[in-house]
Design an enzyme around this catalytic site. Structure first.
Site, mmCIF file in Angstrom:
data_model
loop_
_atom_site.group_PDB
_atom_site.id
_atom_site.type_symbol
_atom_site.label_atom_id
_atom_site.label_comp_id
_atom_site.label_asym_id
_atom_site.label_seq_id
_atom_site.Cartn_x
_atom_site.Cartn_y
_atom_site.Cartn_z
ATOM 1 C CB VAL A 164 -0.978 0.054 1.197
ATOM 2 C CG1 VAL A 164 -2.144 1.009 0.897
ATOM 3 C CG2 VAL A 164 -1.532 -1.303 1.568
ATOM 4 C CB ALA A 165 2.377 3.380 -1.780
ATOM 5 C CB CYS A 166 3.419 6.373 1.837
ATOM 6 S SG CYS A 166 4.821 6.918 0.888
ATOM 7 C CB SER A 167 -0.953 3.986 3.696
ATOM 8 O OG SER A 167 -1.005 5.398 3.693
ATOM 9 C CB SER A 188 4.967 1.879 4.650
ATOM 10 O OG SER A 188 5.840 0.813 4.948
#
Ligand code: CO8
Length: 374
Positions: A155-158, A335
């Site tokens: 979820v990429a950065c999250s 993340s």
């Protein structure tokens, strides 16, 4: 059994190499000069645009970043290469990402006073995994002697906050006794070090968190999870098109369009208000006021972004004690940023203090957890 879920341990592993802005800019500018020299005729004919130099002053002013860690530094600053030279590992060897995942996981397990046998769910959650299968999480599970199951999620950065929410839900539902969430952020292979707009943004790191039911927790520092929230809204402003279809499309899987790229200005403008609103709703949802939050462990993409979000929430600036910044040393670690902030800045909190972990980035995606120190 109670439904109280706690974070009982966290681990941070830093790669052995550091790259300063000055080193990165010298390499970029050397490459840009070479590019301009080798393409002088086409540039003079107006067929291609000359490359303009990068600057360490711009980078620090625009982002707050001063340096970043690199899993492998060799190759990144070589103007004939501009990417790390990571030695290939065969199928009978531990993969690079599993290795850095294990480095953080072992630290988190020690902090949580847990062994592999106590865990029965492993989530490796990050912006990229180095292969599709078998899951890096299953390789880590095997190396730690963990029964149960593991899976990877992106979820990429999250990725970290979304995985923590999956862990909370699993613990509440009873499908796991204890969960290990790991964020082995090996970003450097996807950075386009020839792109002036983004060559400075990312760093490598690995973080891990152990979650369990309150009744099994024996850790020195632990935090009740009062609430967790995940939110997404589709946007093309941050993209990586790297993927398996490139082989069939006859496109260069390593071409610039397939590496990380973004419209950073738009991201800044659109994500800051979204993140502030998300946090207001989330904190009110667990019955707290903004003023009740003692510490903000925010995503670490850009210093100005964090200052703006905090100002919107608090109506004033906040210092390192309230909203710690780690991106000056680590840069954007996808993340892992908010988890690094948590790892380095949680032990001084007193029982009853509240803190919030929050991430925001590509997708768009925003994730948060409200914690209370036990
Ligand atoms: N050196 C010197 N000048 C530069 C440079 C440079 N390196 N880069 C740009 N400039 C110039 C521009 O050309 C422009 O000049 P002009 O005004 O003459 O056109 C001027 O500086 C201003 O440029 P920008 O408007 O682009 O600068 P900003 O102030 O907006 O700063 C930032 C750029 C730092 C990128 C900023 O916009 C930012 O941080 N935005 C937020 C972005 C963000 O948070 N993105 C999240 C991405 S990460 C994510 O979601 C997960 C991805 C997964 C991991 C990926 C691993 C690889």
């Amino acid at each position: 059994m109670s439904q109280e879920v706690v974070i009982s341990g966290a681990g941070l592993w830093k790669p052995p190499h550091r790259i300063t802005n000055e080193e990165l800019v010298a390499a970029y500018n050397g490459w840009a000069e070479l590019f301009n020299r080798e393409n002088a005729a086409a540039i003079a004919a107006g067929e291609i645009t000359a490359k303009t130099p990068s600057s360490a002053e711009f980078i620090e002013k625009a982002s707050g970043i001063k340096s970043r860690y690199a899993y492998v530094k060799d190759g990144v600053l070589d103007i004939r290469r501009m990417r790390p030279r990571i030695p290939h590992r065969g199928e009978d060897q531990l993969s690079h990402q599993a290795e850095i995942a294990l480095n953080a996981a072992r630290l988190a397990l020690t902090a949580a006073d847990k062994r592999g046998a106590d865990i029965d769910m492993v989530i490796v959650s990050c912006a990229y995994t180095e292969r599709a299968y078998p899951a890096i999480a299953i390789e880590v599970q095997h190396a730690l002697g963990i029964q149960g199951f593991g899976f990877d999620m992106l979820v990429a950065c999250s990725a970290a906050t979304f995985a923590l929410q999956r862990a909370v839900d699993a613990l509440k539902a009873g499908s796991a006794r204890a969960v290990l969430v790991i964020n082995p952020e090996l970003t450097s292979p996807q950075v386009n070090y020839r792109d002036r707009d983004s060559h400075f943004i990312f760093g490598d790191v690995s973080t891990a968190v152990v979650l369990e039911r309150a009744e099994t927790c024996t850790a020195r520092h632990s935090y009740s999870v009062l609430g967790s929230k995940a939110q997404t809204l589709y946007s093309n402003n941050i993209r990586s098109n790297f993927g398996y279809v490139a082989y069939a499309e006859d496109t260069d899987p390593f071409g610039p369009a397939n590496l990380f790229h973004q419209n950073g200005r738009k991201v800044f403008k659109e994500v800051c208000p979204m993140a502030a609103e998300h946090l207001e709703t989330q904190i009110a949802g667990v019955g707290l006021d903004i003023a009740d939050v003692r510490r903000w462990w925010l995503h670490q993409a850009n210093l100005n972004m964090n200052q703006l979000i905090v100002r919107r929430l608090l109506g004033r600036d906040a210092g390192q004690d309230e909203a710690p910044i780690v991106l000056d040393e680590f840069a954007n670690t996808a993340s892992a940023g908010s988890i690094i902030a948590f790892c380095l800045h949680h032990e001084d909190l007193a029982a009853g203090d509240h803190g919030v972990i929050c991430s925001f980035g590509a997708g768009y995606s925003i994730g948060s957890l409200v914690l209370r120190k036990r």
